[in-house]
Structures are given as structure tokens and as C-alpha cells.
Design a protein around this motif. Sequence first.
Motif, PDB file in Angstrom:
ATOM      1  N   THR A  15       0.838  -1.200   0.000  1.00 23.56           N
ATOM      2  CA  THR A  15       0.000   0.000   0.000  1.00 23.56           C
ATOM      3  C   THR A  15       0.879   1.259   0.000  1.00 23.56           C
ATOM      4  N   LEU A  16       1.929   1.256   0.821  1.00 26.13           N
ATOM      5  CA  LEU A  16       2.809   2.429   0.890  1.00 26.13           C
ATOM      6  C   LEU A  16       3.643   2.604  -0.380  1.00 26.13           C
ATOM      7  N   GLN A  17       4.033   1.483  -0.996  1.00 26.67           N
ATOM      8  CA  GLN A  17       4.750   1.589  -2.273  1.00 26.67           C
ATOM      9  C   GLN A  17       3.833   2.179  -3.348  1.00 26.67           C
ATOM     10  N   MET A  18       2.556   1.767  -3.311  1.00 27.13           N
ATOM     11  CA  MET A  18       1.600   2.302  -4.278  1.00 27.13           C
ATOM     12  C   MET A  18       1.363   3.790  -4.040  1.00 27.13           C
ATOM     13  N   LEU A  19       1.314   4.185  -2.772  1.00 27.42           N
ATOM     14  CA  LEU A  19       1.126   5.604  -2.432  1.00 27.42           C
ATOM     15  C   LEU A  19       2.269   6.435  -3.014  1.00 27.42           C
ATOM     16  N   LEU A  21       4.220   5.705  -5.599  1.00 24.06           N
ATOM     17  CA  LEU A  21       4.096   5.763  -7.060  1.00 24.06           C
ATOM     18  C   LEU A  21       2.955   6.672  -7.492  1.00 24.06           C
ATOM     19  N   LEU A  22       1.863   6.630  -6.728  1.00 24.40           N
ATOM     20  CA  LEU A  22       0.707   7.485  -7.046  1.00 24.40           C
ATOM     21  C   LEU A  22       1.112   8.956  -6.996  1.00 24.40           C
ATOM     22  N   ASN A  23       1.831   9.339  -5.949  1.00 25.32           N
ATOM     23  CA  ASN A  23       2.259  10.733  -5.825  1.00 25.32           C
ATOM     24  C   ASN A  23       3.332  11.092  -6.854  1.00 25.32           C
ATOM     25  N   GLU A  24       4.185  10.122  -7.187  1.00 25.60           N
ATOM     26  CA  GLU A  24       5.185  10.359  -8.239  1.00 25.60           C
ATOM     27  C   GLU A  24       4.454  10.633  -9.561  1.00 25.60           C
ATOM     28  N   ARG A  25       3.441   9.804  -9.808  1.00 25.16           N
ATOM     29  CA  ARG A  25       2.631   9.974 -11.013  1.00 25.16           C
ATOM     30  C   ARG A  25       1.931  11.337 -11.004  1.00 25.16           C
ATOM     31  N   GLY A  26       1.466  11.752  -9.820  1.00 28.74           N
ATOM     32  CA  GLY A  26       0.821  13.064  -9.677  1.00 28.74           C
ATOM     33  C   GLY A  26       1.780  14.199 -10.012  1.00 28.74           C
ATOM     34  N   SER A  27       3.037  14.078  -9.567  1.00 27.21           N
ATOM     35  CA  SER A  27       4.034  15.123  -9.855  1.00 27.21           C
ATOM     36  C   SER A  27       4.318  15.217 -11.354  1.00 27.21           C
TER      37      SER A  27
END
Lengths: 94, 94
Positions: A15-19, A21-27
Amino acid sequence: MSDLETLRSRIEKTTLQMLELLNERGSIAQEIGKLKEMQGVKRFDPVQERKLLNLLADHNKGPFSTATVQHIFKQIFKASLELQEDDHRQALLV
Amino acid sequence: MSDLETLRSRIEKTTLQMLELLNERGSIAQEIGKLKEMQGVKRFDPVQERKLLNLLADHNKGPFSTATVQHIFKQIFKASLELQEDDHRQALLV
């Protein structure tokens, strides 16, 4: 640790790894938004979204169905667009 | 490659990494479901879900807001539960 605890700690880690990546994708989406802003191009790009949905379908090995995967990612695309729109609004206020 | 193309290829890469983690998470959820099935425990666990939502809030560095992150992950939790329920239904049919 019991088996259930071991599995739960793996769920937490994933879950934390996905979080992250999600924020990296957001940036990256924010960078794309700024670039499009400068070029005067529309932020929402249905062709690019369709391309990503097809990419997900091509690479999905399960256990989630492609329909489920695409549903989840559509929420992520929507949130990314909102992120770009917030940046745009803030740029207008400066 | 133009800047936009470079950013798009980074988005694609991140999207595929997220897909892999999502399915890994799905497989772990299936294992948890089977273990709970054997132990006669209910699959839906609001305490565990709340713990994960708090974990996301604690570790969220943005750019996505915690509300957005939690909204996206609630969809993932829901899909994981459905995966466990499908396994249960299939086990009953065997």
C-alpha cells in the motif's frame, strides 16, 4: 507473527509503495499540465487516456479483472486532471 | 523525444509499476481471504481498513491530498474484497 499478521504487513508495505508511485505519477502529471499550459494545449487528452487504458489491458495479468483495473485507474486519471486544474487556478491567482 | 513525450513515457512506466503492485496487493488479499475462510473469520474488517487509511494519511507527502489518496484506495479496498468474495463463491461451487 501469525500468518495473518505476515500477510497484513505485506499489504501495508505494498500500500505504501503504491502511495509513493501514485504521488510520483501526480508530480509528473503536474509537469505535463504546466508544459501544456505554456504550449496553450488542452489538459484533458482522451486519446492519451485511451492509450493508457489499452496499455493496462495489455499488461494486466490479474487477479484483478481488466474492467476493475481500468475503473481504478480512471479515478487516478480524474484526480490527476484535478491536480492540473488546481495548479492552473493558482497560477491565475498569482 | 519532446519534453511532453518524455513525461508521457514516465507516466506510462509509473502506471505499469502501479498495475504490478495493485495485482500483487490483490494476490495477498486473496491469501488473506482464504486464511480467514479457514479460520471462519469475516472477510470485511473495518478496523484494518481504518488502520490502512490512517497509514496513508501519515505517509502522504502529496501532491495528492489525503482525501484524494484515501478515496482512490477505498476503491482498491472494495475491489480486493470483491476478489475475496468471488473466490468464496467459486469455492462453494466446487
